[in-house]
Design a protein around this motif. Structure first.
Motif, PDB file in Angstrom:
ATOM      1  N   TRP A   1       9.599   1.152  -0.460  1.00 57.10           N
ATOM      2  CA  TRP A   1       8.758   2.290  -0.072  1.00 57.10           C
ATOM      3  C   TRP A   1       8.680   3.331  -1.188  1.00 57.10           C
ATOM      4  O   TRP A   1       7.587   3.784  -1.536  1.00 57.10           O
ATOM      5  N   VAL A   2       9.824   3.711  -1.763  1.00 61.76           N
ATOM      6  CA  VAL A   2       9.790   4.768  -2.786  1.00 61.76           C
ATOM      7  C   VAL A   2       9.121   4.284  -4.069  1.00 61.76           C
ATOM      8  O   VAL A   2       8.454   5.064  -4.757  1.00 61.76           O
ATOM      9  N   THR A   3       9.271   3.008  -4.402  1.00 62.04           N
ATOM     10  CA  THR A   3       8.603   2.512  -5.608  1.00 62.04           C
ATOM     11  C   THR A   3       7.106   2.357  -5.367  1.00 62.04           C
ATOM     12  O   THR A   3       6.299   2.568  -6.270  1.00 62.04           O
ATOM     13  N   HIS A   4       6.727   2.018  -4.138  1.00 62.90           N
ATOM     14  CA  HIS A   4       5.303   1.947  -3.793  1.00 62.90           C
ATOM     15  C   HIS A   4       4.684   3.338  -3.835  1.00 62.90           C
ATOM     16  O   HIS A   4       3.566   3.522  -4.322  1.00 62.90           O
ATOM     17  N   GLN A   5       5.428   4.332  -3.337  1.00 59.54           N
ATOM     18  CA  GLN A   5       4.954   5.714  -3.396  1.00 59.54           C
ATOM     19  C   GLN A   5       4.735   6.139  -4.843  1.00 59.54           C
ATOM     20  O   GLN A   5       3.769   6.818  -5.166  1.00 59.54           O
ATOM     21  N   ARG A   6       5.647   5.709  -5.710  1.00 55.90           N
ATOM     22  CA  ARG A   6       5.514   6.050  -7.128  1.00 55.90           C
ATOM     23  C   ARG A   6       4.239   5.449  -7.706  1.00 55.90           C
ATOM     24  O   ARG A   6       3.497   6.105  -8.437  1.00 55.90           O
ATOM     25  N   ARG A   7       3.978   4.173  -7.380  1.00 60.27           N
ATOM     26  CA  ARG A   7       2.773   3.523  -7.903  1.00 60.27           C
ATOM     27  C   ARG A   7       1.516   4.212  -7.397  1.00 60.27           C
ATOM     28  O   ARG A   7       0.544   4.385  -8.131  1.00 60.27           O
ATOM     29  N   GLN A   8       1.531   4.617  -6.124  1.00 56.17           N
ATOM     30  CA  GLN A   8       0.376   5.302  -5.559  1.00 56.17           C
ATOM     31  C   GLN A   8       0.115   6.627  -6.266  1.00 56.17           C
ATOM     32  O   GLN A   8      -1.022   6.961  -6.599  1.00 56.17           O
ATOM     33  N   ARG A   9       1.182   7.389  -6.495  1.00 58.82           N
ATOM     34  CA  ARG A   9       1.027   8.691  -7.139  1.00 58.82           C
ATOM     35  C   ARG A   9       0.569   8.538  -8.587  1.00 58.82           C
ATOM     36  O   ARG A   9      -0.241   9.317  -9.074  1.00 58.82           O
ATOM     37  N   THR A  10       1.093   7.526  -9.267  1.00 57.46           N
ATOM     38  CA  THR A  10       0.686   7.289 -10.651  1.00 57.46           C
ATOM     39  C   THR A  10      -0.789   6.920 -10.723  1.00 57.46           C
ATOM     40  O   THR A  10      -1.532   7.416 -11.572  1.00 57.46           O
ATOM     41  N   ALA A  11      -1.237   6.049  -9.814  1.00 56.63           N
ATOM     42  CA  ALA A  11      -2.642   5.650  -9.797  1.00 56.63           C
ATOM     43  C   ALA A  11      -3.543   6.835  -9.486  1.00 56.63           C
ATOM     44  O   ALA A  11      -4.611   7.006 -10.080  1.00 56.63           O
ATOM     45  N   CYS A  12      -3.093   7.681  -8.557  1.00 57.76           N
ATOM     46  CA  CYS A  12      -3.872   8.868  -8.198  1.00 57.76           C
ATOM     47  C   CYS A  12      -3.987   9.811  -9.386  1.00 57.76           C
ATOM     48  O   CYS A  12      -5.051  10.351  -9.669  1.00 57.76           O
ATOM     49  N   ALA A  13      -2.879   9.991 -10.101  1.00 58.10           N
ATOM     50  CA  ALA A  13      -2.879  10.904 -11.247  1.00 58.10           C
ATOM     51  C   ALA A  13      -3.800  10.399 -12.351  1.00 58.10           C
ATOM     52  O   ALA A  13      -4.514  11.168 -12.991  1.00 58.10           O
ATOM     53  N   ARG A  14      -3.802   9.091 -12.581  1.00 58.34           N
ATOM     54  CA  ARG A  14      -4.625   8.528 -13.651  1.00 58.34           C
ATOM     55  C   ARG A  14      -6.118   8.591 -13.330  1.00 58.34           C
ATOM     56  O   ARG A  14      -6.955   8.539 -14.221  1.00 58.34           O
TER      57      ARG A  14
ATOM     58  N   PHE B   1       9.360   9.081   5.788  1.00 58.98           N
ATOM     59  CA  PHE B   1      10.746   8.614   5.678  1.00 58.98           C
ATOM     60  C   PHE B   1      11.313   8.246   7.045  1.00 58.98           C
ATOM     61  O   PHE B   1      11.925   7.183   7.213  1.00 58.98           O
ATOM     62  N   VAL B   2      11.109   9.111   8.024  1.00 62.32           N
ATOM     63  CA  VAL B   2      11.630   8.842   9.370  1.00 62.32           C
ATOM     64  C   VAL B   2      10.987   7.581   9.945  1.00 62.32           C
ATOM     65  O   VAL B   2      11.648   6.780  10.612  1.00 62.32           O
ATOM     66  N   ARG B   3       9.702   7.375   9.678  1.00 61.74           N
ATOM     67  CA  ARG B   3       9.035   6.149  10.136  1.00 61.74           C
ATOM     68  C   ARG B   3       9.693   4.916   9.533  1.00 61.74           C
ATOM     69  O   ARG B   3       9.888   3.898  10.205  1.00 61.74           O
ATOM     70  N   GLN B   4      10.034   4.998   8.251  1.00 58.00           N
ATOM     71  CA  GLN B   4      10.676   3.863   7.589  1.00 58.00           C
ATOM     72  C   GLN B   4      12.046   3.569   8.203  1.00 58.00           C
ATOM     73  O   GLN B   4      12.403   2.410   8.431  1.00 58.00           O
ATOM     74  N   VAL B   5      12.816   4.621   8.456  1.00 58.41           N
ATOM     75  CA  VAL B   5      14.138   4.430   9.058  1.00 58.41           C
ATOM     76  C   VAL B   5      14.001   3.865  10.466  1.00 58.41           C
ATOM     77  O   VAL B   5      14.735   2.952  10.865  1.00 58.41           O
ATOM     78  N   HIS B   6      13.048   4.390  11.219  1.00 60.84           N
ATOM     79  CA  HIS B   6      12.836   3.912  12.588  1.00 60.84           C
ATOM     80  C   HIS B   6      12.443   2.439  12.594  1.00 60.84           C
ATOM     81  O   HIS B   6      12.884   1.659  13.458  1.00 60.84           O
ATOM     82  N   ALA B   7      11.638   2.036  11.628  1.00 53.12           N
ATOM     83  CA  ALA B   7      11.223   0.633  11.541  1.00 53.12           C
ATOM     84  C   ALA B   7      12.409  -0.280  11.244  1.00 53.12           C
ATOM     85  O   ALA B   7      12.382  -1.469  11.571  1.00 53.12           O
ATOM     86  N   GLY B   8      13.460   0.271  10.637  1.00 56.33           N
ATOM     87  CA  GLY B   8      14.632  -0.528  10.297  1.00 56.33           C
ATOM     88  C   GLY B   8      15.402  -1.032  11.499  1.00 56.33           C
ATOM     89  O   GLY B   8      16.240  -1.934  11.374  1.00 56.33           O
ATOM     90  N   ARG B   9      15.122  -0.478  12.690  1.00 58.07           N
ATOM     91  CA  ARG B   9      15.840  -0.895  13.897  1.00 58.07           C
ATOM     92  C   ARG B   9      15.576  -2.354  14.239  1.00 58.07           C
ATOM     93  O   ARG B   9      16.338  -2.979  14.994  1.00 58.07           O
ATOM     94  N   LYS B  10      14.504  -2.923  13.697  1.00 57.83           N
ATOM     95  CA  LYS B  10      14.135  -4.310  14.016  1.00 57.83           C
ATOM     96  C   LYS B  10      15.065  -5.315  13.342  1.00 57.83           C
ATOM     97  O   LYS B  10      15.117  -6.478  13.736  1.00 57.83           O
ATOM     98  N   PHE B  11      15.794  -4.875  12.311  1.00 54.89           N
ATOM     99  CA  PHE B  11      16.663  -5.795  11.588  1.00 54.89           C
ATOM    100  C   PHE B  11      17.954  -6.056  12.363  1.00 54.89           C
ATOM    101  O   PHE B  11      18.438  -5.193  13.106  1.00 54.89           O
ATOM    102  N   LYS B  12      18.518  -7.214  12.135  1.00 55.89           N
ATOM    103  CA  LYS B  12      19.758  -7.600  12.793  1.00 55.89           C
ATOM    104  C   LYS B  12      20.876  -6.610  12.445  1.00 55.89           C
ATOM    105  O   LYS B  12      21.100  -6.290  11.285  1.00 55.89           O
TER     106      LYS B  12
END
Length: 362
Positions: free
Chosen positions: A275-288, A325-336
């Protein structure tokens, strides 16, 4: 209060020591952090007093994850100004011994599983609340996240480099962090030259890298040697950036190196790193795609160290980044083994964090 020992310091170098301290019979166990730093540096004790006041004004019901300070002070007789004068050395940057006494804590890595995740989330929540009232913590690091055995919670410590939005500041004082955990975009020449305007997402990302780091380096509360994340611990930001990018790109290939103490938590760590690396790519693309990068400031690091700048504006990205961030943590509940995340989010009130905070008026 008595301090067990002090080490000698040199004229120009800085150092920090931590030693046991004793107080009154009814006081909790304490430690003393002893610095040897420049007099012009903000006093951590004064900073914490201001933070305590802002927390009280914000009417937070509890802030146990905030470091407890018993007392603080400088030792005027231990400054280097007189010696520097005698040696005809510029004493403008003279140093003193500064002491702060605070609650004795345990490393957060003393906890595993649900207990660790609860402490980790408590600190992340505390950090977000501080940003919401104008306190930019500055340097999230594994070694600044502790655990209180008395309160059974995670604790955020070490506020000597924190920036209060309402204060005027010296240019470049926000160029700090612990490289293994810093956001990848901060491991760049732009940041070291002071051209990057830091936002909340830059400080949330270190908590993600901390979680990933722990999954390889700590087994049953004990630190391991020769792990795959050892390469992150370098003084060269370019090397650190390259190692972390390789890690993020081939993250599934590192599953076999995860310690058993955090085999379930690693599933969430992987999702958050992605998620954080994807956010970085999105922000970089937006800036360019724009003529001007909204994440870079016009200020230059060539400003004089003694020149003060205006107070910092409130963070613009806090609500959206925290919600994601909270959405990402909440989604983690699906893992074993991570179904407990749903309960932790509810117990800690993570979805309502920003509703608890009053807007920063500074």
């Amino acid at each position: 209060m008595s301090i067990s020992s002090l080490e000698a310091r040199c004229l120009t170098g800085g150092a920090t020591s931590v030693c046991d301290a004793s107080g009154g019979e009814d006081e909790p166990e304490l430690v003393c952090k002893v610095y040897h730093l420049e007099m012009k540096r903000p006093n951590e004790g004064e900073t914490l007093k201001l933070i305590y006041k802002k927390v009280q004004e914000a009417d937070f019901s509890t802030m146990k994850p905030l470091s407890y300070m018993d007392s603080y002070g400088d030792t005027p007789s231990c400054t280097t100004s007189r010696v520097k004068t005698m040696l005809r050395i510029d004493w403008e940057r003279h140093r003193t011994i500064r002491v702060i006494a605070c609650e004795k804590l345990q490393p957060i890595t003393s906890q595993i599983g649900r207990a660790f995740m609860r402490a980790w989330l408590e600190v992340v929540k505390c950090h977000a609340l501080l940003w919401s009232i104008g306190v930019r913590y500055g340097k999230p690091s594994l070694w600044n996240i502790m655990y209180s055995g008395e309160h059974k919670c995670g604790v955020l410590t070490d506020f000597d480099l924190s920036i209060l939005n309402s204060r005027r500041r010296v240019p470049g004082t926000d160029r700090k962090g612990t490289k293994p955990f810093m956001a990848i975009e901060l491991l760049s020449e732009n940041d070291w030259q002071g051209n990057l305007s830091r936002q909340y997402h830059h400080e949330l990302k270190p908590f993600v890298w901390i979680l990933a780091f722990v999954c390889f380096r700590y087994q049953d509360g004990k630190e391991l040697e020769n792990t795959i994340v050892d390469s992150w611990m370098t003084g060269d930001p370019v090397t650190c950036k390259a190692k972390k990018l390789i890690f993020a790109f081939d993250i599934d290939g590192f599953d076999k190196y995860v310690v058993s103490s955090f085999k379930h938590e690693w599933q969430l760590a992987k999702e958050l790193v992605d998620w954080v690396t994807h956010q970085r790519r999105q922000r970089t693309a937006c800036a360019r795609s724009e003529d001007e990068d909204p994440y870079y400031s016009d200020s230059s690091s060539s400003d004089s160290d003694s020149k003060l700048t205006d107070p910092l504006p409130p963070p613009v990205d806090l609500p959206s980044v925290w919600e994601a961030f909270v959405r990402q943590v909440h989604a983690g509940r699906k893992f074993k083994g991570l179904s407990y995340l749903r309960d932790l989010i509810k117990e800690l009130g993570l979805k309502d964090v920003l509703g608890m905070a009053k807007p920063d008026k500074s």
